[in-house]
Design an enzyme around this catalytic site. Sequence first.
Site, mmCIF file in Angstrom:
data_model
loop_
_atom_site.group_PDB
_atom_site.id
_atom_site.type_symbol
_atom_site.label_atom_id
_atom_site.label_comp_id
_atom_site.label_asym_id
_atom_site.label_seq_id
_atom_site.Cartn_x
_atom_site.Cartn_y
_atom_site.Cartn_z
ATOM 1 N N ARG A 99 -20.698 26.555 -11.057
ATOM 2 C CA ARG A 99 -19.545 24.670 -11.589
ATOM 3 C C ARG A 99 -18.988 24.473 -10.275
ATOM 4 O O ARG A 99 -18.507 25.215 -9.210
ATOM 5 C CB ARG A 99 -18.717 25.242 -11.631
ATOM 6 C CG ARG A 99 -16.927 24.941 -12.027
ATOM 7 C CD ARG A 99 -17.330 24.249 -13.184
ATOM 8 N NE ARG A 99 -16.104 23.194 -13.935
ATOM 9 C CZ ARG A 99 -14.921 23.378 -14.788
ATOM 10 N NH1 ARG A 99 -14.732 24.471 -15.184
ATOM 11 N NH2 ARG A 99 -13.937 22.278 -14.349
ATOM 12 N N ARG B 297 -19.957 20.847 -16.827
ATOM 13 C CA ARG B 297 -20.628 22.110 -15.707
ATOM 14 C C ARG B 297 -21.475 23.434 -16.386
ATOM 15 O O ARG B 297 -21.655 23.162 -17.709
ATOM 16 C CB ARG B 297 -18.942 22.884 -16.063
ATOM 17 C CG ARG B 297 -18.897 23.389 -17.607
ATOM 18 C CD ARG B 297 -17.191 22.529 -17.645
ATOM 19 N NE ARG B 297 -16.581 21.849 -17.614
ATOM 20 C CZ ARG B 297 -15.411 20.581 -18.157
ATOM 21 N NH1 ARG B 297 -15.162 21.755 -18.887
ATOM 22 N NH2 ARG B 297 -15.555 19.664 -18.643
ATOM 23 N N ASP C 239 -11.158 29.046 -20.011
ATOM 24 C CA ASP C 239 -9.906 28.533 -20.033
ATOM 25 C C ASP C 239 -9.207 29.373 -20.533
ATOM 26 O O ASP C 239 -9.729 30.212 -21.722
ATOM 27 C CB ASP C 239 -9.682 26.844 -21.237
ATOM 28 C CG ASP C 239 -10.843 26.248 -20.148
ATOM 29 O OD1 ASP C 239 -10.423 25.797 -19.251
ATOM 30 O OD2 ASP C 239 -10.578 25.505 -21.657
#
Length: 160
Positions: free
Chosen positions: A82, A91, A96
């Site tokens: 990343r 990415r 998340d």
Amino acid sequence: MKAYLSLGSNEGDRKDYLLQALEMLADSCGITITKKSQLYETAPWGNEDQAAFLNMAAEIETDLDPLELLDRCQYIENTLGRKRSIHWGPRTMDIDILDCQDIRLSTERLTIPHPYMEQREFVLAPLREIVPDYILPSGNTITAVKGEGTVKRLNEYINT
């Protein structure tokens, strides 16, 4: 503690990056994956001048506190290449933390529940699949809210 994660990739072999991320999560001390959604192909959100994403959601049980979980997720993202050069840019891997049980947190590094969760259909659709009775931070059920963006369920799971 139960937590919900959103995983996405739009560079390289997207499915392989998701597989590797799930394997790294499963191999992590203090993390057990309890549910995984199917794969969803989604249009980019925020910065739309990039390739489509593969997204999914995972439910985990973890002994880690939210900041330790964030550190683990960012370690996995970095290990998988990343780069953080463009805000909402392409990415190899994005993980998340959407929600952690009943924890409410707002720090410079992490906000729980995720502040954009209800706006993004690429987050809601996979999460809706694995927890159809989930109550969003707004108090609405996840089945009553439709976020922004184009989402296509691929009817395919990643087996780990």
